[in-house]
Write a protein that holds these residues in place. Structure first.
Motif, PDB file in Angstrom:
ATOM      1  N   THR A   1       0.835  -1.208   0.000  1.00  0.00           N
ATOM      2  CA  THR A   1       0.000   0.000   0.000  1.00  0.00           C
ATOM      3  C   THR A   1       0.868   1.255   0.000  1.00  0.00           C
ATOM      4  O   THR A   1       0.357   2.368   0.085  1.00  0.00           O
ATOM      5  N   GLN A   2       2.192   1.056  -0.055  1.00  0.00           N
ATOM      6  CA  GLN A   2       3.100   2.203  -0.037  1.00  0.00           C
ATOM      7  C   GLN A   2       3.311   2.752  -1.443  1.00  0.00           C
ATOM      8  O   GLN A   2       3.636   2.014  -2.372  1.00  0.00           O
ATOM      9  N   VAL A   3       3.165   4.043  -1.574  1.00  0.00           N
ATOM     10  CA  VAL A   3       3.285   4.689  -2.885  1.00  0.00           C
ATOM     11  C   VAL A   3       4.423   5.694  -2.853  1.00  0.00           C
ATOM     12  O   VAL A   3       4.519   6.510  -1.926  1.00  0.00           O
ATOM     13  N   LYS A   4       5.310   5.581  -3.850  1.00  0.00           N
ATOM     14  CA  LYS A   4       6.335   6.599  -4.028  1.00  0.00           C
ATOM     15  C   LYS A   4       6.080   7.245  -5.369  1.00  0.00           C
ATOM     16  O   LYS A   4       5.889   6.542  -6.361  1.00  0.00           O
ATOM     17  N   ALA A   5       6.091   8.561  -5.363  1.00  0.00           N
ATOM     18  CA  ALA A   5       5.801   9.249  -6.623  1.00  0.00           C
ATOM     19  C   ALA A   5       6.726  10.433  -6.804  1.00  0.00           C
ATOM     20  O   ALA A   5       7.270  10.978  -5.833  1.00  0.00           O
TER      21      ALA A   5
END
Lengths: 251, 397
Positions: free
Chosen positions: A153-157
């Protein structure tokens, strides 16, 4: 991972736009429509994410019957199913908020981890749909993404900001809007379009969603950009330098 | 009741796919046309995009990696592609070879070649014309002699389009001389065979022919000096390749007509756009003058008539009508298409006046490309001979 991608049908960039007699709308008859190019980035990103992680992609649009073409394009690219909030019969000029309410209502109760869409539609350039939908769904948002990595569920953007780039992290569920540079959308293929014909499209009449479509923002007038003034031939270099430095002051 | 001129949803979908592709390429289109028409080279990324769209898979069934839609959809798609000036005869030639392999190839040949054609990985050319054999195919001198598991090929071919960028060629060669055919009690069509030949095979020398008129490719003379070809690359029966040859020439004509239709549409669009904005006398655009508008309107009439003829010829092929029947329609379509393309470029130059010759306007680049269609893949005169003999039953010329 289940992804909802919002797409909008807009006039083709090469179409000659005419303002209709009301002065508040463009003439829609006879123009070629396309999926807004920023939405193509969103569809491509959704497809890449489910190719890597599994899951489904649902394309969603709000618009008249003709907008179904944009859904067909998304399905042809590889989306699994589509939802069409049909606005025929609703007041023509939905403002951004009314559209966002329809989108939020239509996906409420659906299972989703991520909502993707273009950072702006290239017709009205309002640039607020991602933020409005995130707010109405009460989830986070990342706008103008040019890089997106998701693990669990971890998002890097990475997103574009004035004069630079910004790296941020967030947690699903999330709304992400796509900026140019996020990816190169795949070409439509005949096989894909053939398959698209068999994929399910759910029609939801806009009036059945029970949201107020009363616009908060009204278009008062559309105005064509001023015609480009005629060029001028100067007689000498001195005259040119004088014009550039004193008259239009670009040097 | 079977008299339906409407395009099906699938047909429109094919057109739409190529329109979408062209739209996606909008920012690069002019540079791509420059490569195609001025540099006579077809950009590889465009070839891949066209393959990805599915155009090269139209003639190839799904079991071999294509979409199996047929020649009519491929013709419609090629017409759209050429209406943006983004086509090349390499599509036509690869298409005709694919049709030939599909209808006359062995199962293993189909599996070897068709999926790679559909995916864009393999380009094919066609080696038929020789210095003394082209319109008269029966004069073919290049010969193939069987030696165990190989054929040994000697001879030469000329005007072979795209022989440098293509991976394989479909080669017409003699496996029996006319004398041997006669001795065996066979007709003059006996003794010709078709081979799938690796264009990089040992013993093949290529010589560039400086030519104009071909979009996206160049032409070559090819010399065959003891070129060994595995016997498994023989396409169709030995000595009796003529049916396979005609089954490739017919789609070639149909697809060439499709290209001509696309070019005509591009020219009409350029003419109309210019005629609507160009003002010479007072405040009226030149398009309001009948001297400008009527010739363009006539081209529109001819365009629609030629579309019907072309679609019918493609339909006839897809229906599996006889080679002769398909040949009839295909020849008519090709003749009308070539005439129309030439006329449309000419009228577009006329509409633009001096700008018609300006490189910036691109129009002049289409002049030789249109004109070559009158001569290749089959001359106008040979078509008229064919029609006079077979449709009118006049004595053979």
């Amino acid at each position: 991972m289940d992804i909802i991608v919002c797409v909008k049908q807009v006039p083709d960039t090469t179409t000659v736009i005419q303002i209709d007699p009301s002065g508040k709308e463009i003439v829609r008859d006879g123009i070629t429509n396309i999926m807004s190019p920023y939405d193509e980035f969103a569809v491509e990103e959704a497809l890449k994410l489910i190719e890597a992680n599994g899951g489904t992609v649902t394309a969603l649009t709000v618009g008249p019957e003709s907008a179904k073409e944009a859904l067909r394009s998304a399905l042809a690219m590889g989306a699994d199913e589509a939802i069409h909030v049909v606005t025929d019969g609703a007041p023509l000029a939905l403002d951004s908020l009314a559209t966002a309410k329809l989108i939020a209502k239509a996906i409420e109760g659906k299972s989703y981890d991520l909502v993707l869409m273009g950072r702006q539609a290239i017709d009205d350039d309002a640039m607020q749909m991602g933020s409005l939908v995130a707010e109405l769904l009460n989830i986070g948002q990342i706008t103008s993404a040019i890089k997106l990595e998701i693990e669990g569920t971890q998002v890097k953007a990475q997103r574009t900001i004035e004069g630079g780039l910004q790296n941020i992290e967030a947690t699903l569920p999330l709304v992400v809007t796509a900026q140019k540079g996020l990816n190169t959308p795949r070409y439509p293929s005949m096989k894909g379009i053939l398959k698209a014909k068999k994929k399910p499209v759910q029609d939801i009449p806009a009036g059945s969603l029970g949201v107020s479509l009363e616009p908060k923002v009204k278009i008062e007038a559309l105005v064509e950009p001023p015609a480009r003034p005629a060029g001028r031939i100067v007689g000498s270099v001195d005259e040119l330098v004088a014009a550039l430095t004193q008259e239009i002051k670009v040097v | 009741m079977a008299f339906d001129f409407s395009l099906s949803e699938e047909h429109k979908m094919v057109q739409d796919t190529i329109h979408q592709l062209a739209r996606r390429l909008a920012p690069q289109q002019q540079a791509l046309r420059q490569r195609i028409f001025k540099d006579q080279a077809y950009p590889e990324e465009l070839w891949q995009a066209v393959a990805e769209a599915g155009l090269l898979g139209c003639l190839i069934p799904e079991q071999y990696g294509g979409n199996g839609l047929g020649l009519l959809p491929m013709t419609l798609g090629l017409e759209v592609l050429n209406s943006y000036g983004l086509g090349s005869v390499i599509h036509v030639i690869t298409g005709m070879d694919a049709a030939c392999i599909l209808r006359h190839g062995s199962e293993s040949q189909k599996q070897r070649f068709l999926p790679a054609i559909a995916s864009g990985a393999l380009k094919l050319c066609y080696a038929h014309t020789e210095p003394d054999a082209g319109s008269n195919l029966f004069n073919t001198q290049t010969h193939a002699r069987r030696e165990g598991d190989t054929y040994v090929i000697n001879g030469q071919k000329v005007f072979i389009t795209a022989a440098d960028v293509c991976d394989y060629m479909l080669l017409v060669a003699r496996t029996a001389s006319p004398e041997q055919a006669k001795a065996a009690g066979k007709g003059k069509t006996y003794g010709l065979s078709l081979f799938l030949v690796d264009t990089r095979a040992k013993g093949i020398t290529r010589q560039l022919l400086p030519m104009q008129g071909l979009e996206g490719c160049q032409q070559f003379a090819l010399f065959f000096d003891h070129v060994e070809v595995p016997a498994e690359n023989l396409l169709g029966p030995e000595h009796e390749g003529i049916a396979a040859i005609f089954d490739s020439l017919n789609p070639e004509r149909v697809l060439a007509a499709g290209m001509a239709l696309g070019m005509t549409q591009l020219m009409l669009k350029r003419s109309v756009d210019y005629a609507q904005t160009r003002k010479v006398f007072g405040d009226r655009p030149i398009g309001s003058y009948q001297a400008i508008s009527h010739p363009l309107a006539e081209i529109q009439v001819e365009l629609e008539a030629t579309q019907l003829l072309t679609y019918r010829s493609a339909w006839a092929f897809d229906q599996g009508l006889s080679v002769g029947q398909v040949g009839h329609y295909a020849n008519l379509a090709k003749l009308k298409g070539a005439d129309l393309a030439i006329r449309s470029v000419d009228q577009t130059i006329e509409t633009h006046g001096g700008y018609g010759f300006s490189e910036e306007y691109e129009i002049i680049h289409f002049w030789t490309a249109a004109r070559v269609m009158k001569t290749a893949p089959v001359t106008r005169e040979l078509i008229l001979n064919f029609v006079a003999e077979h449709a009118l039953h006049l004595p053979r010329s």
